[in-house]
Design a protein around this motif. Structure first.
Motif: not given
Lengths: 222, 222
Positions: A109, A112-115, A119, A121, A168, A171, A217-222
């Motif tokens: 949990v 899951a916080d993007p900050e 995470s 990611f 996910l 969990v 394209d989605l990965a370009k700036k992730d």
DNA sequence: CCGTCTTCTTGAACACGTTCAAAACAAGGA
DNA sequence: TCCTTGTTTTGAACGTGTTCAAGAAGACGG
């Protein structure tokens, strides 16, 4: 005697104690004061080594990932069927993570916080993420699956995302031994494999192309 | 004067103040003491109406969902193409949720906790969930799409899951105006629509069948 | 051995979410 | 008007994660 930094001992003592208490009583019910007391240090000292309570589980996270990499590699060695390889890797993760599901929930949990640096990611997790994607690349490359070559390059990343989806589900899985998660893996993996095989069919080709493009394209700036 | 329960006024005053402060300063930086002070009541009084800080946003959650249902229904009225209907519904959600992304993030993180009543999978959320799935059913039924009938029954639930995926992406989306999330919708919806159409092809039939079966089995006790 | 600089350790203090016993208030009924 | 019962409101107090100024312990050159 060997020169083991005293500070490393303290650090490891703290994280070990924390993991024990988390497993025994759950994340929420384990206080920083209890961890410090259990490790025989002051609460301030725990914060000298770990910037937050959350941070304490990063080491644990890494440990699970490492175990999974080792065990999964050993288990897929020799197997050449794509579906079998993928299924083994995922079931292996469920095996290893099972003892920790109780407090693992709380952990994921927070993740899951993007900050949060926890995470999957985040930049801080990129090393672990790359390792996991690398494992998926081995799953693909070590198999005899025939694929649209465009898809092949992207597939490991896609499979990692799929794995995140399984996590996910896990969990939220309250069934005994997480057998629902196991069922999800057992039955969705063959489906994925068939979809991947279908990707070479003519009717499917443009769709498959567009999926690859979109991901890129989605990965370009992730 | 009309008999409006005084207690309802207080309750609404508290939730309004909370939402204002959340939007201004973010969820974490807004304290219960500040909310109480802003509403001119005591901190204990806020807890008389809301069992926790988290609970305060349930009302907000419901508000967004309600707005979305109304706006989306109005916007898809008359449109008969499946892809267009679905895209409109999702973009509409992004429009409505945009002003709140800043603290919405924090909110959806809390919602990721399976134990939390705010989880979209929880019993407490079943009313909102059913409403959202109902909207997806309207998307399907109001369109002229041709589908494998087995898939048709399951599709609304699948689309809702897909929407949850979009929301998850949106939570992590830091691009201006969430344009990455919009791109995801713009480009993944046509793909989904084509996949759904393909589901009637012979080669695809068994795969489609198995997907439906799997979802049904997984849903049995969820 | 001394002085100095860095590393490590301490525990009191702070801010916040939350609880609770008690007080204030409201609405009838006698 | 007073008493009773239920509802609403209060604010002090508790437990928790986290911070920080201060001190203890090492490391090291002289």
């Amino acid at each position: 005697m060997p020169h083991v930094a005293k500070s490393e001992e303290t650090r490891s003592l703290i994280v070990t104690t924390a993991m024990r208490l988390f497993t025994e009583n759950g994340y929420d019910r384990t206080t920083m004061r209890a961890i410090a007391a259990g490790a025989g240090v002051s609460v301030g000292n725990a914060y000298y080594y770990f910037s937050s309570k959350e941070q304490l589980i990063q080491g644990f996270y890494d440990e699970i990932a490492r175990q999974h990499l080792d065990a999964a590699r050993a288990r897929i060695d020799g197997e050449t069927a794509f579906a079998a390889r993928l299924k083994t890797v995922l079931l292996c993760w469920l095996d290893i993570a099972e003892p920790y599901q109780r407090f693992g929930t709380q952990f994921f949990v927070n993740a899951a916080d993007p900050e949060s640096p926890l995470s999957p990611f985040s930049d801080d997790s990129s090393a672990a993420r790359e390792a996991s994607i690398g494992l998926m690349r081995e799953v693909v490359d070590g198999s005899d699956v025939k694929l649209d070559p465009e898809l092949r390059g992207q597939l490991p990343e896609l499979l990692w995302l799929y794995q995140m989806g399984v996590v996910l589900f896990w969990v939220h899985d309250r069934s005994a031994g997480q057998k629902r998660s196991r069922m999800l893996v057992e039955r969705s993996v063959p489906l994925l494999a068939r979809l991947a095989a279908l990707s070479r069919l003519r009717v499917f080709r443009p769709v498959s192309r567009e999926i690859v493009d979109l991901i890129q394209d989605l990965a370009k700036k992730d």
